[in-house]
Design a protein around this motif. Structure first.
Motif, PDB file in Angstrom:
ATOM      1  N   GLN A   1       0.817  -1.212   0.000  1.00 62.28           N
ATOM      2  CA  GLN A   1       0.000   0.000   0.000  1.00 62.28           C
ATOM      3  C   GLN A   1       0.852   1.264   0.000  1.00 62.28           C
ATOM      4  O   GLN A   1       0.456   2.281  -0.582  1.00 62.28           O
ATOM      5  N   LEU A   2       2.006   1.218   0.646  1.00 71.06           N
ATOM      6  CA  LEU A   2       2.868   2.389   0.751  1.00 71.06           C
ATOM      7  C   LEU A   2       3.710   2.581  -0.506  1.00 71.06           C
ATOM      8  O   LEU A   2       3.916   1.652  -1.290  1.00 71.06           O
ATOM      9  N   LYS A   3       4.224   3.809  -0.670  1.00 73.95           N
ATOM     10  CA  LYS A   3       5.025   4.155  -1.846  1.00 73.95           C
ATOM     11  C   LYS A   3       6.505   4.210  -1.475  1.00 73.95           C
ATOM     12  O   LYS A   3       6.870   4.733  -0.423  1.00 73.95           O
ATOM     13  N   LEU A   4       7.344   3.692  -2.357  1.00 74.34           N
ATOM     14  CA  LEU A   4       8.779   3.650  -2.112  1.00 74.34           C
ATOM     15  C   LEU A   4       9.370   5.062  -2.079  1.00 74.34           C
ATOM     16  O   LEU A   4       9.051   5.908  -2.923  1.00 74.34           O
ATOM     17  N   VAL A   5      10.244   5.321  -1.098  1.00 74.17           N
ATOM     18  CA  VAL A   5      11.005   6.571  -1.042  1.00 74.17           C
ATOM     19  C   VAL A   5      12.351   6.302  -1.705  1.00 74.17           C
ATOM     20  O   VAL A   5      13.171   5.554  -1.173  1.00 74.17           O
ATOM     21  N   VAL A   6      12.586   6.889  -2.850  1.00 70.84           N
ATOM     22  CA  VAL A   6      13.790   6.596  -3.632  1.00 70.84           C
ATOM     23  C   VAL A   6      15.028   7.171  -2.966  1.00 70.84           C
ATOM     24  O   VAL A   6      16.089   6.537  -2.932  1.00 70.84           O
ATOM     25  N   ASP A   7      14.910   8.374  -2.426  1.00 72.26           N
ATOM     26  CA  ASP A   7      16.052   9.064  -1.821  1.00 72.26           C
ATOM     27  C   ASP A   7      15.882   9.077  -0.301  1.00 72.26           C
ATOM     28  O   ASP A   7      15.054   9.816   0.229  1.00 72.26           O
ATOM     29  N   PHE A   8      16.657   8.260   0.401  1.00 75.04           N
ATOM     30  CA  PHE A   8      16.521   8.138   1.849  1.00 75.04           C
ATOM     31  C   PHE A   8      16.765   9.469   2.559  1.00 75.04           C
ATOM     32  O   PHE A   8      16.210   9.700   3.636  1.00 75.04           O
ATOM     33  N   SER A   9      17.571  10.349   1.959  1.00 75.46           N
ATOM     34  CA  SER A   9      17.887  11.623   2.606  1.00 75.46           C
ATOM     35  C   SER A   9      16.673  12.540   2.713  1.00 75.46           C
ATOM     36  O   SER A   9      16.713  13.542   3.436  1.00 75.46           O
ATOM     37  N   THR A  10      15.585  12.199   2.006  1.00 77.46           N
ATOM     38  CA  THR A  10      14.354  12.998   2.092  1.00 77.46           C
ATOM     39  C   THR A  10      13.440  12.497   3.203  1.00 77.46           C
ATOM     40  O   THR A  10      12.283  12.914   3.288  1.00 77.46           O
ATOM     41  N   ILE A  11      13.925  11.628   4.061  1.00 74.52           N
ATOM     42  CA  ILE A  11      13.142  11.038   5.135  1.00 74.52           C
ATOM     43  C   ILE A  11      12.367  12.100   5.909  1.00 74.52           C
ATOM     44  O   ILE A  11      12.866  13.198   6.171  1.00 74.52           O
ATOM     45  N   GLN A  12      11.129  11.787   6.268  1.00 74.61           N
ATOM     46  CA  GLN A  12      10.281  12.738   6.978  1.00 74.61           C
ATOM     47  C   GLN A  12       9.392  12.001   7.978  1.00 74.61           C
ATOM     48  O   GLN A  12       9.189  10.789   7.863  1.00 74.61           O
ATOM     49  N   PRO A  13       8.872  12.712   8.979  1.00 70.75           N
ATOM     50  CA  PRO A  13       7.978  12.074   9.949  1.00 70.75           C
ATOM     51  C   PRO A  13       6.797  11.407   9.247  1.00 70.75           C
ATOM     52  O   PRO A  13       6.210  11.980   8.320  1.00 70.75           O
ATOM     53  N   GLY A  14       6.466  10.214   9.686  1.00 71.79           N
ATOM     54  CA  GLY A  14       5.381   9.458   9.068  1.00 71.79           C
ATOM     55  C   GLY A  14       5.850   8.411   8.095  1.00 71.79           C
ATOM     56  O   GLY A  14       5.091   7.499   7.742  1.00 71.79           O
ATOM     57  N   ASP A  15       7.094   8.516   7.608  1.00 66.03           N
ATOM     58  CA  ASP A  15       7.648   7.480   6.744  1.00 66.03           C
ATOM     59  C   ASP A  15       7.765   6.172   7.518  1.00 66.03           C
ATOM     60  O   ASP A  15       7.799   6.159   8.761  1.00 66.03           O
ATOM     61  N   VAL A  16       7.859   5.083   6.782  1.00 65.82           N
ATOM     62  CA  VAL A  16       7.861   3.756   7.400  1.00 65.82           C
ATOM     63  C   VAL A  16       8.999   2.910   6.831  1.00 65.82           C
ATOM     64  O   VAL A  16       9.122   2.776   5.618  1.00 65.82           O
ATOM     65  N   LEU A  17       9.816   2.374   7.705  1.00 63.94           N
ATOM     66  CA  LEU A  17      10.763   1.337   7.320  1.00 63.94           C
ATOM     67  C   LEU A  17      10.020   0.015   7.443  1.00 63.94           C
ATOM     68  O   LEU A  17       9.553  -0.339   8.530  1.00 63.94           O
TER      69      LEU A  17
END
Length: 257
Positions: A166-182
């Motif tokens: 359901q979630l979308k891949l974050v291509v650039d880890f350096s853009t990490i933000q609150p609410g993201d999920v590992l």
């Protein structure tokens, strides 16, 4: 029927949401953690030179930062028994876990997202999918009792495998933000949520992680046992591996709503 419900008995006795630590109760289940002096996620102190990233009004980031922390740092299971490992957490979120063995790792992530949307009265956005792509949509009446019933159904049918889709891949880890999920989708897999992010003048970023577990237990902010001087914050660096106290992820497993 979702895979999580299908395999629940096998998972309870054969697997853990982690890859190297037993989270169940045991001989040391009377061990308790220290008192927590911080009232909210946003009260957790920053290393010198860092400031929290900006968040817009009524955002998921703002909601996560405003979550209250319990004074008691001990983590308890759904049956009110203390978790065996009391070394993983920095603080415990004051969020319901219910009285059933349902709100585990990915479920805690879904709980926080759903609580945010419920608070914003964006009821039509509270939607989750099981691994067979069956839709679970929150519908009226929009009461807390109905909300809790709905979430228990979601927790029983959905999990890390379905949430990862359901979630979308974050291509650039350096853009990490609150609410993201590992998240690593699997049976059981695992998931932790980014609770906060801060940056310094040099552009270096740090972040907080929180998790639940198997069996279902309090959602808790994780210590950084690989860098105790920075803990509970984690740094964005060149390492591909992110090692949390009870699980390890790779950067390419970061996803976003």
């Amino acid at each position: 029927m979702g895979y999580k419900a299908l395999f629940i008995f096998i998972l309870l006795f054969s697997f853990s949401c982690i890859n190297n630590t037993d989270s169940a109760t045991g001989r040391n289940n009377t061990i308790k953690a220290d008192h927590n002096p911080y009232s909210h996620i946003k009260s957790i102190p920053l290393p010198q030179g860092f400031e929290r990233t900006l968040s817009v009004e009524h955002s998921f980031a703002g909601f996560l930062r405003d979550i209250e922390l319990k004074k008691d740092k001990s983590v308890y299971l759904f049956n009110r028994q203390p978790k065996l490992n009391q070394l993983a957490q920095f603080a415990v979120l004051n969020i319901s876990i219910g009285d059933k063995n349902l709100q585990q790792c990915a479920d805690a992530v879904m709980r926080l997202r759903a609580e945010f949307l419920y608070e914003q009265k964006e009821f039509e956005q509270i939607i989750f999918y099981d691994n067979e792509n069956t839709v679970y949509r929150f519908s009226s009446p929009y009461t807390r009792n109905n909300f809790s019933t709905y979430l228990n159904r979601v927790f029983g049918m959905c999990g890390s495998a379905s949430l990862s889709k359901q979630l979308k891949l974050v291509v650039d880890f350096s853009t990490i933000q609150p609410g993201d999920v590992l998240i690593r989708g699997g049976f059981p897999g695992h998931a932790v949520i980014v609770m906060d992010v801060a940056v310094n003048a040099a552009g270096e970023k740090i972040y907080l992680l929180a998790q639940s577990y198997m069996p279902a237990q309090n959602i808790h902010v994780l210590n950084n046992q690989m860098n105790k001087n920075l803990s509970p914050w984690y740094e964005v660096n060149d390492n591909d591996l992110i090692q949390t106290p009870e699980y390890s992820f790779y950067k390419n497993e970061l996803k976003r709503w």
